[in-house]
Design an enzyme around this catalytic site. Structure first.
Site, PDB file in Angstrom:
ATOM      1  N   GLY A   1     -13.774  -4.448   1.361  1.00  0.00           N
ATOM      2  CA  GLY A   1     -15.142  -4.017   1.684  1.00  0.00           C
ATOM      3  C   GLY A   1     -15.734  -3.112   0.619  1.00  0.00           C
ATOM      4  O   GLY A   1     -16.902  -3.243   0.256  1.00  0.00           O
TER       5      GLY A   1
ATOM      6  N   LYS B   1     -20.215 -18.441   3.142  1.00  0.00           N
ATOM      7  CA  LYS B   1     -21.625 -18.275   3.500  1.00  0.00           C
ATOM      8  C   LYS B   1     -22.411 -17.451   2.492  1.00  0.00           C
ATOM      9  O   LYS B   1     -21.941 -16.410   2.025  1.00  0.00           O
ATOM     10  CB  LYS B   1     -21.725 -17.581   4.870  1.00  0.00           C
ATOM     11  CG  LYS B   1     -21.249 -18.435   6.029  1.00  0.00           C
ATOM     12  CD  LYS B   1     -21.467 -17.707   7.337  1.00  0.00           C
ATOM     13  CE  LYS B   1     -21.133 -18.593   8.533  1.00  0.00           C
ATOM     14  NZ  LYS B   1     -21.379 -17.871   9.800  1.00  0.00           N
TER      15      LYS B   1
ATOM     16  N   GLY C   1      -9.647 -10.435  -0.462  1.00  0.00           N
ATOM     17  CA  GLY C   1      -8.375 -10.987   0.021  1.00  0.00           C
ATOM     18  C   GLY C   1      -8.047 -12.384  -0.477  1.00  0.00           C
ATOM     19  O   GLY C   1      -6.948 -12.646  -0.966  1.00  0.00           O
TER      20      GLY C   1
ATOM     21  N   ARG D   1       0.824  -1.220   0.000  1.00  0.00           N
ATOM     22  CA  ARG D   1       0.000   0.000   0.000  1.00  0.00           C
ATOM     23  C   ARG D   1       0.854   1.264   0.000  1.00  0.00           C
ATOM     24  O   ARG D   1       0.485   2.253  -0.621  1.00  0.00           O
ATOM     25  CB  ARG D   1      -0.956  -0.014   1.204  1.00  0.00           C
ATOM     26  CG  ARG D   1      -2.100  -0.990   1.005  1.00  0.00           C
ATOM     27  CD  ARG D   1      -3.013  -1.049   2.209  1.00  0.00           C
ATOM     28  NE  ARG D   1      -4.202  -1.826   1.911  1.00  0.00           N
ATOM     29  CZ  ARG D   1      -5.075  -2.235   2.821  1.00  0.00           C
ATOM     30  NH1 ARG D   1      -4.889  -1.940   4.090  1.00  0.00           N
ATOM     31  NH2 ARG D   1      -6.126  -2.933   2.467  1.00  0.00           N
TER      32      ARG D   1
END
Length: 395
Positions: free
Chosen positions: A372, A196, A349, A39
């Protein structure tokens, strides 16, 4: 997407105060040493752009999860300043208590201490936002990883700064997302995998209205197999979400699109790297079987669909690719994406780990840096950073 790019403002940046919101939230060990600096390296293009233009440059970022108003040494950007200094070959002074004023001259660069220590940052306080906006002539948002948050350094400052624009990293994300979802070349194929359905149900529902094929993998595929009336043994699934899975299948079918259900799978009796792997027809899974990957027939069929795609959106490996015996499905998908002439965008990720494992970084059209934020875009949400920058560009 219509927004102002920092690269278009370089002639007017000379002598101006430029405030860059970067994403320097890097992993550290227990001693505070940086263990991975991607980053920081990624942020340098924007910083160099501003310095080369003759601007007075301020950069800030969050790091970890500090408590607002309470500075602790472990929350400091000091290790980041040191690494940035090494990479740039010049001193990078770290400034604390900077909200009420920063001394920086044209051609100089300062790093402003962890912005999440400032009271009102996370709640996007107007008072703090106006103070931050007063520090600069040009605000540059270059942190896609925070684009889904409306905070003082990501949204409020963009509201009140004289000029607000997207840095090269954020602009690239905005361009890639627009290309993949706003005006995609078809067929548009999405791969959504994970343990999930519940964590990605809104994404699946949103994509069901847009895509031509919705490939599901991992525990999500098990729930869809159950919804299609197939046995899944003792595999991870969410039986309480069968109706939602059936609704996604029906929504796709009504548009002449499909959710490809696996016809063969790789199973084991226990979840372990050394567990013997067996390929079975999807209809022949036994009660004590764990489905840990898609089978070779399914992999070949999905690979053919990916090879024929116009646009591919990829979020999540389709099996337990960390275990070599259950990695063939994910590798097959990855290799097909790499070979396909489609424009591909990948994020998340585990997806990035799979891309790195199979060495296909150069063959993916765009690799998204925000977990996200990327997922929220797939859900059909307009990210706060995109919204405010578009609003400012529209005047």
């Amino acid at each position: 997407m219509n927004f102002t790019r920092f690269s278009d403002l370089l002639t007017q940046a000379r002598g101006q105060r430029v405030f860059i919101r970067a994403d320097l939230n890097v992993p550290q060990d227990d001693q505070g040493r940086i263990t991975e600096d991607t980053r920081i390296r990624a942020s340098l293009a924007c910083i160099k752009m501003a310095l080369d233009a003759g601007a007075a440059v301020m950069v800030t970022s969050h790091l970890g999860r500090p408590t607002e108003g309470e500075f602790k040494p472990e929350d400091s950007l000091a290790p980041v300043a040191q690494r940035m200094s090494e990479l740039l070959g010049r001193p990078v002074p770290l400034v604390s208590d900077w909200v009420d004023g920063v001394s920086v001259k044209p051609g100089e660069l300062v790093l402003l201490e962890n912005c999440r220590i400032n009271k009102g940052e996370k709640k996007n306080s107007e008072e703090l936002s106006r103070k931050l906006a007063a520090l600069c002539d040009i605000f540059v948002h270059d942190a896609f990883g925070t684009a889904h948050r409306a905070e003082a350094t990501t949204y409020g400052i963009a509201q009140f700064a004289p000029v607000a624009c997207a840095g090269p990293l954020l602009a690239a994300e905005m361009d890639a997302i627009s290309k993949a979802l706003s005006a995609p070349k078809r067929p548009l194929v999405a791969i959504v995998a994970g343990s999930k359905v519940s964590t990605k149900l809104t994404i699946l529902q949103s994509l069901a209205d847009k895509v031509d094929q919705l490939i599901v993998g991992g525990g999500i595929a098990n729930t869809f197999m159950l919804a299609a009336g197939l046995p899944i043994g003792k595999s991870l699934a969410e039986a309480d979400l069968l109706e939602q899975a059936k609704a996604v299948i029906a929504a796709m079918k009504s548009r002449g699109a499909e959710v490809p259900i696996p016809t063969d799978v790789v199973v084991a009796k226990r979840f372990a790297a050394d567990a013997p792997a067996t390929v079975k027809k999807a209809s022949e899974v036994e009660d004590d079987d764990l489905i840990l990957d898609i089978g070779p027939e399914t992999t070949a069929r999905l690979a053919a669909q990916l090879m024929a795609a116009g646009t591919i959106v990829w979020n999540g490996p389709v099996g337990v690719f960390e275990f070599d015996a259950f990695a063939q499905g994910t590798e097959g998908i990855a290799r097909a994406i790499a070979k396909s002439s489609a424009f591909s965008i990948a994020g998340g990720g585990d997806t990035l780990a799979a891309i790195a494992k199979y060495g296909i970084e150069k063959d993916v059209g765009y690799i998204s840096t925000g977990g996200g934020a990327f997922l929220e875009v797939l859900e059909g949400k307009t990210l706060p950073a995109f919204e405010i920058l578009q609003k400012r560009a529209a005047g």
